[in-house]
Design an enzyme around this catalytic site. Structure first.
Site, PDB file in Angstrom:
ATOM      1  N   LYS A  13      -1.922  15.804 -13.478  1.00 38.25           N
ATOM      2  CA  LYS A  13      -3.206  15.044 -13.902  1.00 38.25           C
ATOM      3  C   LYS A  13      -3.786  15.380 -12.716  1.00 38.25           C
ATOM      4  O   LYS A  13      -4.242  14.411 -11.601  1.00 38.25           O
ATOM      5  CB  LYS A  13      -3.128  13.472 -14.158  1.00 38.25           C
ATOM      6  CG  LYS A  13      -2.518  13.635 -15.036  1.00 38.25           C
ATOM      7  CD  LYS A  13      -2.720  14.021 -15.831  1.00 38.25           C
ATOM      8  CE  LYS A  13      -2.418  13.735 -17.903  1.00 38.25           C
ATOM      9  NZ  LYS A  13      -2.255  14.823 -18.938  1.00 38.25           N
ATOM     10  N   ARG A  37       2.760  14.486 -14.343  1.00 31.59           N
ATOM     11  CA  ARG A  37       2.334  14.597 -14.983  1.00 31.59           C
ATOM     12  C   ARG A  37       0.914  15.671 -14.657  1.00 31.59           C
ATOM     13  O   ARG A  37       0.453  15.579 -16.153  1.00 31.59           O
ATOM     14  CB  ARG A  37       1.626  12.893 -15.166  1.00 31.59           C
ATOM     15  CG  ARG A  37       2.786  12.184 -15.794  1.00 31.59           C
ATOM     16  CD  ARG A  37       1.810  10.660 -16.440  1.00 31.59           C
ATOM     17  NE  ARG A  37       2.220  10.756 -17.748  1.00 31.59           N
ATOM     18  CZ  ARG A  37       0.752  10.913 -17.811  1.00 31.59           C
ATOM     19  NH1 ARG A  37      -0.101  10.383 -17.555  1.00 31.59           N
ATOM     20  NH2 ARG A  37       0.646  10.616 -19.385  1.00 31.59           N
ATOM     21  N   THR A  57     -14.866  -0.521 -12.527  1.00 33.90           N
ATOM     22  CA  THR A  57     -15.858  -0.130 -11.547  1.00 33.90           C
ATOM     23  C   THR A  57     -16.841  -0.709 -11.280  1.00 33.90           C
ATOM     24  O   THR A  57     -16.912  -1.102  -9.801  1.00 33.90           O
ATOM     25  CB  THR A  57     -16.028   1.476 -12.055  1.00 33.90           C
ATOM     26  OG1 THR A  57     -15.798   2.275 -12.825  1.00 33.90           O
ATOM     27  CG2 THR A  57     -16.729   1.507 -10.664  1.00 33.90           C
ATOM     28  N   HIS A 102      -8.523   7.051   0.245  1.00 32.19           N
ATOM     29  CA  HIS A 102      -8.122   5.616  -0.291  1.00 32.19           C
ATOM     30  C   HIS A 102      -7.053   5.026   0.397  1.00 32.19           C
ATOM     31  O   HIS A 102      -6.816   4.157   1.094  1.00 32.19           O
ATOM     32  CB  HIS A 102      -8.520   4.568  -1.522  1.00 32.19           C
ATOM     33  CG  HIS A 102      -8.422   2.822  -1.432  1.00 32.19           C
ATOM     34  ND1 HIS A 102      -9.819   2.111  -1.564  1.00 32.19           N
ATOM     35  CD2 HIS A 102      -8.065   3.060  -1.998  1.00 32.19           C
ATOM     36  CE1 HIS A 102      -8.575   1.215  -1.375  1.00 32.19           C
ATOM     37  NE2 HIS A 102      -7.625   1.647  -1.759  1.00 32.19           N
ATOM     38  N   LYS A 107       1.204  -1.020   0.120  1.00 30.22           N
ATOM     39  CA  LYS A 107      -0.273   0.161   0.265  1.00 30.22           C
ATOM     40  C   LYS A 107       0.888   1.232   0.200  1.00 30.22           C
ATOM     41  O   LYS A 107       0.269   2.602  -0.376  1.00 30.22           O
ATOM     42  CB  LYS A 107      -1.103   0.073   1.199  1.00 30.22           C
ATOM     43  CG  LYS A 107      -1.457  -1.148   1.191  1.00 30.22           C
ATOM     44  CD  LYS A 107      -2.691  -0.656  -0.002  1.00 30.22           C
ATOM     45  CE  LYS A 107      -3.549  -2.807  -0.461  1.00 30.22           C
ATOM     46  NZ  LYS A 107      -3.917  -2.720  -2.060  1.00 30.22           N
ATOM     47  N   HIS A 126      -9.974   9.247  -3.894  1.00 30.31           N
ATOM     48  CA  HIS A 126      -8.405   8.751  -3.684  1.00 30.31           C
ATOM     49  C   HIS A 126      -7.401   8.819  -3.389  1.00 30.31           C
ATOM     50  O   HIS A 126      -6.802   7.805  -2.681  1.00 30.31           O
ATOM     51  CB  HIS A 126      -7.617   9.114  -5.391  1.00 30.31           C
ATOM     52  CG  HIS A 126      -6.130   8.603  -5.509  1.00 30.31           C
ATOM     53  ND1 HIS A 126      -5.648   8.205  -6.775  1.00 30.31           N
ATOM     54  CD2 HIS A 126      -5.113   9.702  -5.206  1.00 30.31           C
ATOM     55  CE1 HIS A 126      -4.443   7.828  -6.726  1.00 30.31           C
ATOM     56  NE2 HIS A 126      -3.656   8.948  -5.453  1.00 30.31           N
TER      57      HIS A 126
END
Length: 312
Positions: free
Chosen positions: A138, A136, A208, A149, A123, A146
């Site tokens: 993003k 990058r 998903t 988690h 993890k 995100h």
């Protein structure tokens, strides 16, 4: 007052250290919760604040080769983790019902301890997902879901591994999660490999669905505990936490599904053949936001007009 508070914190820390399972004490990041908590706090600060500001006036890095290697490595690592969980009990001696925590030093118990720690440590490796997003540029991909988690998962797993590394029925969700990650990182690796592999990525929508299925399986398995006549699982708290975790993430991913595939607020990249004006006939225009760690990327700044996607 401050001295009393410091003394209380020191006593609590000492108590936690004394409860760490002796079978896992020598593993990296297992000596204290302080190190891993510090790393995860640094991760959150980097993801939300430091990283985006660091990249604000810089061009995005092209990291496709690094992402291909990373994603392939994660496929192999997670496949190995699944295999070790199976060999540590799930395919050998477990009943898939009320499987208790093994507190012995038998070869199987020690094997479960090792793979439980390896899953936990993986993890921290997965935090590189966010590093790729940041480098990058993003940032839109670094959502609450995100970051939550990626930070809560390793933090919560430290407690499980430190106190009950051979966790019996409490380890089922880790095996399922690693299996899902084999599929996910395979997808990300293919996506990062370039346009010629896009035709093999038609199953993005099902990613998903796979995630949702994961949380259903976890919740159904762990909820058996509440319907058994007797189950002397040594750490019932883990049962409750895993059950809540499965339901909570099922709701979060369900919301993503509704937003992405029912309401159409987020659509996957379908093609890499934009016309000169930035639109595609029946396809999604490539507007420079098509990948993040190999993720086929939702539309960020486009709208659908008569079957086309145009930049606005």
């Amino acid at each position: 007052m401050l001295r009393e508070a410091f003394t209380s914190v020191t006593k609590l820390h000492g108590y936690i250290i004394s409860r760490i399972d002796t079978r896992v004490k020598d593993y990296p990041l297992m000596q204290s919760p302080v190190q891993m908590t510090g790393l995860l706090l640094a991760y959150v600060v980097f993801s939300v604040y430091v990283g985006p500001r660091m990249m604000a006036n810089r061009k995005p890095f092209g990291l496709n080769r690094a992402m291909i290697i990373y994603n392939l490595s994660m496929v192999l690592l997670n496949a190995y983790i699944v295999y070790e969980f199976l060999m540590s009990g799930w395919a050998t001696t477990f009943t898939w019902k009320c499987d208790l925590i093994d507190v012995s030093t038998s070869p199987q118990a020690l094997r479960m301890v090792r793979v439980a720690w390896l899953f936990y440590f993986s993890k921290f490796i997965e935090l590189l997902d966010t590093v790729f997003f940041v480098l990058r540029k993003k940032q839109s991909q670094i959502t609450f879901l995100h970051v939550f988690h990626h930070s809560v998962m390793p933090w919560s797993w430290w407690w499980g591994v430190s106190l009950t590394p051979a966790g019996g029925m409490g380890s089922f969700h880790a095996m399922i999660n690693a299996g899902v990650h084999v599929i996910m990182y395979s997808y990300y690796g293919l996506s990062a490999a370039g346009p010629r592999f896009q035709k093999y990525l038609w199953w993005k929508k099902h990613m998903t669905a796979i995630q949702l299925t994961q949380f259903v399986l976890i919740s159904v398995h762990i909820s058996q505990y509440y319907f058994m006549e007797t189950c002397d699982y040594q750490m019932p708290l883990w049962i409750h936490v895993i059950c809540m975790y499965g339901i909570f993430f099922f709701l979060l991913f369900s919301n993503f599904w509704v937003q992405a595939y029912i309401r159409g607020n987020r659509l996957p990249v379908a093609d890499y053949k934009p016309s000169q004006n930035g639109a595609t006939n029946g396809h999604i225009a490539m507007n420079g936001k098509h990948h993040a760690n190999g993720h086929a990327h939702p539309i960020e700044d486009g709208k659908i007009v008569m079957g086309k996607v145009k930049e606005i």
